[in-house]
Write a protein that holds these residues in place. Structure first.
Motif, mmCIF file in Angstrom:
data_model
loop_
_atom_site.group_PDB
_atom_site.id
_atom_site.type_symbol
_atom_site.label_atom_id
_atom_site.label_comp_id
_atom_site.label_asym_id
_atom_site.label_seq_id
_atom_site.Cartn_x
_atom_site.Cartn_y
_atom_site.Cartn_z
ATOM 1 N N ASN A 1 3.461 7.770 -2.727
ATOM 2 C CA ASN A 1 4.246 6.618 -2.298
ATOM 3 C C ASN A 1 3.794 5.316 -2.940
ATOM 4 O O ASN A 1 4.608 4.458 -3.260
ATOM 5 N N ASP A 2 2.496 5.159 -3.136
ATOM 6 C CA ASP A 2 2.021 3.882 -3.665
ATOM 7 C C ASP A 2 2.182 3.784 -5.176
ATOM 8 O O ASP A 2 1.681 2.848 -5.805
ATOM 9 N N LYS A 3 2.898 4.763 -5.739
ATOM 10 C CA LYS A 3 3.214 4.693 -7.175
ATOM 11 C C LYS A 3 4.719 4.609 -7.405
ATOM 12 O O LYS A 3 5.220 4.907 -8.483
ATOM 13 N N LEU A 4 5.442 4.201 -6.360
ATOM 14 C CA LEU A 4 6.909 4.220 -6.443
ATOM 15 C C LEU A 4 7.561 2.893 -6.078
ATOM 16 O O LEU A 4 7.139 2.225 -5.125
ATOM 17 N N VAL A 5 8.583 2.551 -6.837
ATOM 18 C CA VAL A 5 9.497 1.477 -6.447
ATOM 19 C C VAL A 5 10.917 2.034 -6.549
ATOM 20 O O VAL A 5 11.261 2.665 -7.553
ATOM 21 N N ILE A 6 11.696 1.826 -5.509
ATOM 22 C CA ILE A 6 13.088 2.271 -5.559
ATOM 23 C C ILE A 6 13.991 1.042 -5.496
ATOM 24 O O ILE A 6 13.854 0.209 -4.597
ATOM 25 N N ILE A 7 14.848 0.918 -6.472
ATOM 26 C CA ILE A 7 15.810 -0.192 -6.481
ATOM 27 C C ILE A 7 17.129 0.347 -5.944
ATOM 28 O O ILE A 7 17.605 1.388 -6.394
ATOM 29 N N THR A 8 17.689 -0.354 -4.981
ATOM 30 C CA THR A 8 18.844 0.211 -4.294
ATOM 31 C C THR A 8 19.949 -0.813 -4.046
ATOM 32 O O THR A 8 19.701 -2.014 -4.002
ATOM 33 N N THR A 9 21.157 -0.325 -3.867
ATOM 34 C CA THR A 9 22.266 -1.158 -3.408
ATOM 35 C C THR A 9 22.144 -1.346 -1.894
ATOM 36 O O THR A 9 21.294 -0.746 -1.264
ATOM 37 N N ALA B 1 6.908 -3.667 -11.060
ATOM 38 C CA ALA B 1 6.544 -2.256 -10.871
ATOM 39 C C ALA B 1 5.606 -1.809 -11.980
ATOM 40 O O ALA B 1 4.551 -1.206 -11.730
ATOM 41 N N GLN B 2 5.975 -2.139 -13.229
ATOM 42 C CA GLN B 2 5.151 -1.721 -14.369
ATOM 43 C C GLN B 2 3.759 -2.333 -14.302
ATOM 44 O O GLN B 2 2.770 -1.660 -14.544
ATOM 45 N N GLU B 3 3.705 -3.592 -13.966
ATOM 46 C CA GLU B 3 2.404 -4.279 -13.837
ATOM 47 C C GLU B 3 1.507 -3.554 -12.836
ATOM 48 O O GLU B 3 0.299 -3.582 -12.931
ATOM 49 N N ASN B 4 2.131 -2.964 -11.822
ATOM 50 C CA ASN B 4 1.371 -2.311 -10.762
ATOM 51 C C ASN B 4 1.347 -0.784 -10.905
ATOM 52 O O ASN B 4 1.063 -0.070 -9.952
ATOM 53 N N GLU B 5 1.702 -0.354 -12.119
ATOM 54 C CA GLU B 5 1.683 1.082 -12.430
ATOM 55 C C GLU B 5 2.475 1.921 -11.442
ATOM 56 O O GLU B 5 2.040 2.970 -10.971
ATOM 57 N N LYS C 1 18.330 11.904 -0.355
ATOM 58 C CA LYS C 1 17.079 12.027 -1.096
ATOM 59 C C LYS C 1 15.960 11.110 -0.615
ATOM 60 O O LYS C 1 14.803 11.308 -0.983
ATOM 61 N N ILE C 2 16.307 10.108 0.148
ATOM 62 C CA ILE C 2 15.269 9.169 0.571
ATOM 63 C C ILE C 2 15.253 9.022 2.087
ATOM 64 O O ILE C 2 16.274 8.746 2.715
ATOM 65 N N ASN C 3 14.100 9.192 2.645
ATOM 66 C CA ASN C 3 13.904 9.054 4.067
ATOM 67 C C ASN C 3 12.897 7.931 4.286
ATOM 68 O O ASN C 3 11.810 7.960 3.724
ATOM 69 N N ILE C 4 13.273 6.922 5.040
ATOM 70 C CA ILE C 4 12.335 5.816 5.273
ATOM 71 C C ILE C 4 11.202 6.289 6.175
ATOM 72 O O ILE C 4 11.450 6.939 7.198
ATOM 73 N N VAL C 5 9.975 5.988 5.773
ATOM 74 C CA VAL C 5 8.835 6.414 6.584
ATOM 75 C C VAL C 5 7.924 5.230 6.884
ATOM 76 O O VAL C 5 8.019 4.177 6.236
ATOM 77 N N GLU C 6 7.077 5.409 7.866
ATOM 78 C CA GLU C 6 6.116 4.387 8.228
ATOM 79 C C GLU C 6 5.302 4.015 6.986
ATOM 80 O O GLU C 6 4.884 4.883 6.233
ATOM 81 N N GLY C 7 5.123 2.727 6.775
ATOM 82 C CA GLY C 7 4.361 2.287 5.612
ATOM 83 C C GLY C 7 5.225 1.862 4.448
ATOM 84 O O GLY C 7 4.756 1.233 3.513
ATOM 85 N N ASP C 8 6.524 2.208 4.497
ATOM 86 C CA ASP C 8 7.428 1.720 3.444
ATOM 87 C C ASP C 8 7.580 0.204 3.555
ATOM 88 O O ASP C 8 7.608 -0.343 4.657
ATOM 89 N N LYS D 1 0.815 -1.211 0.000
ATOM 90 C CA LYS D 1 0.000 0.000 0.000
ATOM 91 C C LYS D 1 0.849 1.261 0.000
ATOM 92 O O LYS D 1 0.353 2.351 -0.275
ATOM 93 N N GLY D 2 2.128 1.130 0.340
ATOM 94 C CA GLY D 2 2.992 2.307 0.385
ATOM 95 C C GLY D 2 4.100 2.193 -0.636
ATOM 96 O O GLY D 2 3.993 1.479 -1.630
ATOM 97 N N ARG D 3 5.175 2.882 -0.354
ATOM 98 C CA ARG D 3 6.328 2.852 -1.236
ATOM 99 C C ARG D 3 7.032 1.502 -1.100
ATOM 100 O O ARG D 3 6.981 0.874 -0.048
ATOM 101 N N ILE D 4 7.659 1.046 -2.174
ATOM 102 C CA ILE D 4 8.399 -0.212 -2.129
ATOM 103 C C ILE D 4 9.864 0.071 -2.419
ATOM 104 O O ILE D 4 10.180 0.760 -3.392
ATOM 105 N N LEU D 5 10.747 -0.439 -1.573
ATOM 106 C CA LEU D 5 12.189 -0.347 -1.844
ATOM 107 C C LEU D 5 12.747 -1.752 -1.916
ATOM 108 O O LEU D 5 12.470 -2.570 -1.038
#
Lengths: 555, 555
Positions: B290-298, B245-249, B318-325, B223-227
């Motif tokens: 947030n629910d329209k984002l995926v961040i791929i990270t090292t 990500a694309q499948e889920n817009e 640039k990225i701050n982890i928040v509740e719901g991530d 429901k929130g952002r995905i990392l």
């Protein structure tokens, strides 16, 4: 007395948001009960530290209230800080027979045995203090004689499980006293503090007796000598090794100081059953053929100085691993120890031994409750409030979530941090302030004399070494009388770096000249200039940042 | 030419009895083929070392024979030493498109791009050299474009699998070329060198596509952002994250230098399919909910300076982890990294994120063949001789045993060590001598200038720090002109240890007096006396053994 005024405080001084260093203070009126007093082994960035113990400033400030240390079991992470605590706080310690047996050899080493009051308790015993009474309840764990502790207050029971699992077929036949937990639950548990170590694992922890069955099968098939490494304190495991040895008419010898100590204590106290003629000394192993021998040894975590490590690297005086030996590592590596264990396994294989280790199932079980066991504990005790302990944050959080799934209102649990003052009344649970808490480093004889600055320096030294610059200057004239000399350690191969050192010396000389020209005569400025110029130069040349230590001697 | 005279040499220069630093030289007549050129990350006792590379003395001595470096795939433990090797040995490198794409950004950094001949190959390609030809065969692994290498000699094929697994449903549809392995087996494989990493694991490694299925389910529920943290080089994993990500817009942003680099290279070379409007920059993430984002990270290994570590500790710009991530760690910790990963998981939980990590299945699969896959490889290729590679001793030994169970005569396999010269004729396999081999340490700009003495000093310094004693003496008279001064770092809190330092100074003074009385005027003796007396004194007082560095300046 008004009911609303009653309150208890729970203050974790160690063991929350970390693995180890377990210690919890529970305070009601003028009684402070301390549960356990454990150590933690240093993290990899705690260079040179031997062990880490809890900061007990709060207990020292409230000396008069502290009624004693109540021990749940004899593992280092629950008793290891005792000698250091007792040196500052001479209070009675309560524990079961085996727990105190293990504690006593520790106290002896520290010269504390005669001055420490020790009260042996057994499950169901109740110790009455001024305003509370403390009850011991039988549990199962990877050491014999473990107990949970129930503190009876007028508000209800505060129950601390200690480390536990539920073993229906334990080796000594003493099953965890589920009935008593249920009874307390019925009566009303005000707060539960429970072990969170295995909360991430679904299902049940297997019974210790599974391991014994596997030993029996394995020993029956073995054609050569058998060596089993396990935790010295795991008396039940050791009993099962002995039993399997006896069944197969093998003699048993013991290697490693802690293993020898504990086996002796356990036999004396009646916790280990072994036929007299079965136990032999290491000096006598050569009198028996290999297929008549089992050696129980320390080193199951790959500890570099342990008996097994010395055998693997051919440094053990009495045991040499030979082709045909079967080595069983009856333990799981604690996170961080995998590489040590792996190194030993490779060495043992190279010597031609067959090695049974972690990946192969059935030679080890955990001592901690998995999810289904935790659910049973929660369901039996039905606590009003829940405080997860013994675990990192992720464990504590997931343990809280597990409790909520079982029906606990979310506001009735909280995730503690060491030093939190958790205040409990009949109708409220909250954090109300903090007390001093934290890590005290033990390094050699020093307790607490190594802090963050020393550790930071050790880390810096470990990365790129040190470069010392010495120069003797005449105070009056400011003339350089001797030097500059440059000596480095841990930075570069000295022989191959003469050029670099010569250049560095030139830089120092030029700093000295500049200082002379600018009439700088304060040593601090001079040193800081040397440091800065050298740092830039060395980084440019080597991309390394050694510690730079300028010393100016004046005459 | 008599048949009996023909022989090939196989010389592992890295990757046996260790994980990483893979490099094998295969020699036939005047051709030396080098397979891979990898680095190894330092062990915990290699203080301050950045990376470890193979010693290539043997290749340098046989420069004229070395025809090139043939790369199996683009992982650091197979290509990471290339810049250092190429600086000493300017030879062509052969690799598939993605492998060379990754190599190129590495060569660019080291200023080697224009001077290095690079030959792009594809599976089934054959490179003809003087006496042998080298064929590339499609495999599957946790990076795209991996190949095995077959060296065709008149005696038969020497086959090196590289790292491999068998994936019937790989993401790019390119299944390992089992038919070609079978064909070679039919024709006659003289020697097989095969990946031993997962030999301890029974069964099959799961297909990469399983992970994709789980991403799809997980992303649909979130429901929130995905990392998602994963290895930068795992293009297929990244493709699956993008697809889910694309499948889920959801839009996709990328964080972490190596991830950004590789994603760019992979898109350019056509290895990653992503709709243009889906990929956004980190600067633009705030434009989307947030629910329209995926961040791929090292940072999937918990590396302290990685993007994920910085997010977890609130140090990411640039990225701050928040509740719901939702944070998914799509990797298994490499032994030694468990604690780093654990630390990050705790931090993420504390920030209120949901974290999916190692213990929870389905978000990672291995890139290496398990037992059943290894059996298939052995059965298809039916080698006359077998040399297990890529593993610690225990892996190599167990891989040998696996081959024997499949029918290989025990005398037809041997466990190699780095530097062994393994000689193969049509009817014999044996070790015949060794060449120089080992670890070369890279520390900053220095390659090989840090050796055991420097490391030993760094270790010593890391444990108890250093104590420097300086004294200025007049050569002629032997009189002490200044000092002794004592300065310590990493030993004790200086402020709290004035007494100790004063006593140490007295000891130095008394050594100096004794030397004066005994007319000792050679500095070496004087220094060694200071060292010895101080060592005894400090150990008695503190049970610590700092490095003691006496410096005598003379005027």
């Amino acid at each position: 007395m008004k009911r609303e005024k009653l309150k208890a405080k729970i203050i974790p001084l160690g063991g929350t948001n970390e693995i180890g260093k377990n210690m919890t203070a529970i305070e009601f009126k003028d009684d402070i009960i301390v549960i356990d007093s454990g150590l933690k082994f240093p993290e990899e960035d705690m260079f040179g530290i031997d062990i880490v113990i809890p900061d007990i400033t709060y207990l020292l400030k409230n000396k008069d209230k502290v009624k004693g240390i109540f021990l749940t079991h004899g593992h280092e992470d629950h008793i290891g800080a005792l000698p250091y605590v007792l040196k500052q706080l001479n209070i009675p310690i309560y524990g079961t027979k085996l727990t105190l047996g293990i504690v006593e050899s520790k106290l002896k080493e520290h010269g504390l045995l005669s001055t420490t009051e020790r009260i042996v308790v057994k499950p169901k015993d109740v110790i009455k203090l001024d305003s509370v009474s403390v009850e011991f309840i039988k549990t199962n764990h990877s050491i014999a004689d473990s107990v949970a502790i129930a503190i009876h207050t007028p508000m209800g029971v505060i129950l601390h499980t200690g480390d536990f699992k539920i073993d229906y077929t334990p080796i000594d036949g003493e099953v965890i006293d589920l009935a008593r937990f249920a009874e307390l639950g019925k009566k009303g548990v005000l707060a539960l503090l429970a072990d969170s170590t295995n909360v991430e694992r679904p299902g049940y922890t297997m019974s210790e007796s599974i391991v014994g069955d596997n030993f029996l099968k394995m020993f029956a098939k073995a054609k050569g000598r058998i060596l089993v490494a396990t935790f010295a304190s795991n008396i039940h495991r050791i009993q099962q090794i002995i039993t399997a040895a006896q069944e197969n008419e093998r003699k048993v010898a013991v290697s490693g100081r802690s293993m020898e100590n504990i086996v002796q204590v356990a036999i004396e106290l009646g916790y280990l059953q072994i036929d007299k003629e079965v136990l032999i000394t290491l000096d006598n192993i050569n009198k028996y053929p290999n297929d008549k021998l089992v050696i129980i040894t320390t080193g199951s975590q790959g500890e570099p100085m342990s008996a097994l490590a010395r055998m693997a690297s051919s440094e053990h005086k009495k045991i040499n691993i030979v082709e045909g030996d079967l080595v069983v590592i009856s333990a799981t590596p604690i996170p961080g120890n995998e590489k040590f264990v792996s190194r030993i396994v490779n060495q043992l294989f190279k010597k031609g031994a067959e090695v049974i280790y972690e990946s192969i199932a059935g030679v080890h079980v955990s001592g901690h409750a998995c999810q289904e066991e935790l659910k049973l504990m929660h369901t039996l005790t039905k606590p009003r409030y829940f405080i997860p302990v013994h675990g990192e944050y992720r464990h504590l959080k997931q343990h809280g979530e597990l409790a909520v799934k079982l029906g606990l209102p979310p506001k009735n649990f909280l995730i503690p941090e060491n030093g939190d003052v958790i205040e409990i009344t009949r109708d409220n649970l909250r954090k109300n302030g903090t007390v001093i808490s934290g890590n005290v480093f033990v390094d050699g004889l020093g307790v607490g004399d190594v802090g963050n600055i020393v550790l930071r320096d050790r880390k810096h030294l470990s990365q790129d070494g040190i470069l010392t610059v010495v120069v003797t200057i005449e105070r009056e004239s400011g003339n350089v009388i001797a030097g500059p000399d440059i000596i480095s350690r841990g930075f570069v191969y000295v022989r191959e770096s003469e050029d670099l050192m010569d250049q560095a010396k030139e830089i120092v000389k030029s700093v000295l000249r500049q200082c002379e020209e600018n009439k700088v005569s304060d040593w601090a400025t001079m040193k800081s200039n040397m440091k800065n110029e050298l740092r830039v130069f060395l980084y440019e040349k080597t991309k390394r940042k050694p510690m730079i230590l300028p010393i100016i001697m004046e005459i």
